[in-house]
Scaffold this motif. Structure first.
Motif, short mmCIF file in Angstrom:
data_model
loop_
_atom_site.label_atom_id
_atom_site.label_comp_id
_atom_site.label_asym_id
_atom_site.label_seq_id
_atom_site.Cartn_x
_atom_site.Cartn_y
_atom_site.Cartn_z
N UNK A 185 32.48 44.11 79.86
CA UNK A 185 32.94 45.26 79.10
C UNK A 185 34.19 45.81 79.79
N UNK A 186 35.25 46.02 79.03
CA UNK A 186 36.47 46.60 79.58
C UNK A 186 36.24 48.09 79.77
N UNK A 187 36.50 48.60 80.96
CA UNK A 187 36.21 50.00 81.26
C UNK A 187 36.98 50.97 80.36
N UNK A 188 38.25 50.70 80.17
CA UNK A 188 39.09 51.64 79.42
C UNK A 188 38.74 51.67 77.94
N UNK A 189 38.57 50.50 77.33
CA UNK A 189 38.33 50.43 75.88
C UNK A 189 36.85 50.41 75.53
N UNK A 190 36.00 50.11 76.49
CA UNK A 190 34.56 49.95 76.30
C UNK A 190 34.23 48.84 75.30
N UNK A 191 35.15 47.90 75.15
CA UNK A 191 34.95 46.74 74.28
C UNK A 191 34.45 45.56 75.11
N UNK A 192 33.64 44.72 74.49
CA UNK A 192 33.23 43.48 75.15
C UNK A 192 34.40 42.52 75.06
N UNK A 193 34.87 42.09 76.23
CA UNK A 193 36.04 41.21 76.30
C UNK A 193 35.71 39.85 76.89
N UNK A 194 34.45 39.66 77.28
CA UNK A 194 34.03 38.37 77.81
C UNK A 194 32.56 38.15 77.58
N UNK A 195 32.19 36.88 77.40
CA UNK A 195 30.80 36.52 77.17
C UNK A 195 30.60 35.07 77.57
N UNK A 196 29.51 34.82 78.27
CA UNK A 196 29.06 33.46 78.52
C UNK A 196 27.61 33.38 78.08
N UNK A 236 35.24 34.48 87.03
CA UNK A 236 34.48 35.61 87.59
C UNK A 236 33.11 35.74 86.93
N UNK A 237 33.05 35.49 85.61
CA UNK A 237 31.75 35.54 84.93
C UNK A 237 30.82 34.46 85.46
N UNK A 238 31.34 33.24 85.62
CA UNK A 238 30.51 32.15 86.14
C UNK A 238 30.02 32.47 87.56
N UNK A 239 30.90 32.98 88.39
CA UNK A 239 30.50 33.33 89.76
C UNK A 239 29.44 34.42 89.77
N UNK A 240 29.58 35.38 88.86
CA UNK A 240 28.58 36.45 88.80
C UNK A 240 27.23 35.90 88.33
N UNK A 241 27.25 35.00 87.36
CA UNK A 241 25.99 34.37 86.93
C UNK A 241 25.32 33.64 88.08
N UNK A 242 26.10 32.97 88.90
CA UNK A 242 25.53 32.28 90.06
C UNK A 242 24.93 33.28 91.05
N UNK A 243 25.60 34.40 91.23
CA UNK A 243 25.08 35.41 92.16
C UNK A 243 23.76 36.00 91.65
N UNK A 244 23.67 36.23 90.35
CA UNK A 244 22.46 36.79 89.76
C UNK A 244 21.31 35.80 89.71
N UNK A 245 21.63 34.52 89.63
CA UNK A 245 20.62 33.48 89.44
C UNK A 245 20.61 32.56 90.67
N UNK A 246 20.00 33.03 91.73
CA UNK A 246 20.03 32.31 93.00
C UNK A 246 19.33 30.96 92.97
N UNK A 247 18.47 30.74 92.00
CA UNK A 247 17.77 29.45 91.92
C UNK A 247 18.65 28.34 91.34
N UNK A 248 19.81 28.71 90.81
CA UNK A 248 20.71 27.72 90.22
C UNK A 248 21.35 26.89 91.32
N UNK A 249 21.20 25.58 91.19
CA UNK A 249 21.82 24.66 92.13
C UNK A 249 22.91 23.83 91.46
N UNK A 250 22.85 23.75 90.12
CA UNK A 250 23.85 23.00 89.36
C UNK A 250 24.21 23.78 88.10
N UNK A 251 25.45 23.61 87.67
CA UNK A 251 25.90 24.09 86.36
C UNK A 251 26.26 22.87 85.55
#
Length: 179
Positions: A58-69, A100-115
């Motif tokens: 979510x973009x802080x200024x516009x509050x619009x969703x600007x990215x999704x995985x 950055x989204x992919x890296x954040x998903x990896x941080x949140x999902x520590x059991x992931x060993x492969x994408x």
């Protein structure tokens, strides 16, 4: 119920989607124009059922969703996160948001060993995204044939083959914030 994580940066909020995000995500994918647009119902469902393995930005200024995985844990490979769609608004491209989204998903999902992800050879941005991710996190990658053109209906004349990208194993560093 899954914990709804939220990461705050200078410009964005990175968080897990909710069913309320389904409509705006559908609009984002429609606006982008080069992704397969699924029904609005499928995005509402995805944001609800697969929230643990997906992300919205979510973009802080516009509050619009600007990215999704959209991603899901592979049912036959417990340590593999399969990435289905990566969407970044045209107004936010060139800022490394998809990585950055992919890296954040990896941080949140520590059991992931492969994408894993399937990518058409002509989709240069996705090719660069996944190879760039592997280089950034200093891990291996493998690209192999996966879906041939004859796997798709004859009416879908425009659908080219899809290659399977497999990235990993992931190197875990619990003391380092990825984004």
């Amino acid at each position: 119920m899954a914990e709804k994580l939220k990461v705050d940066t200078d410009e964005y909020y990175f968080r897990r989607p909710t069913k309320e995000d389904g409509g705006p995500v559908w609009e984002l994918v429609r606006e982008i124009g080069n992704l397969d647009l699924n029904s609005s119902y499928s995005y509402v469902l995805w944001c609800e059922v697969f929230a643990e393995s997906s992300i919205v930005v979510e973009h802080k200024e516009t509050q619009q969703i600007v990215g999704f995985i959209s991603g899901f844990m592979h049912p036959e490979k417990e340590d593999t996160l399969f990435i289905w769609q990566v969407a970044v608004s045209s107004t936010q491209r060139g800022k490394g948001l998809a990585t950055k989204m992919l890296l954040q998903l990896l941080e949140w999902n520590e059991s992931v060993n492969f994408i894993e992800a399937t990518v058409a050879p002509s989709n240069k941005p996705s090719n660069y995204l996944f190879l760039g991710l592997a280089r950034k996190i200093h891990t291996n990658w493998k690209i192999s044939d996966y879906f041939k053109t004859d796997h798709f209906p004859a009416k879908d004349e425009e659908h080219e083959e899809e290659l399977l990208f497999r990235i990993g194993p992931m190197r875990k560093n619990k003391n380092k914030r990825m984004i």
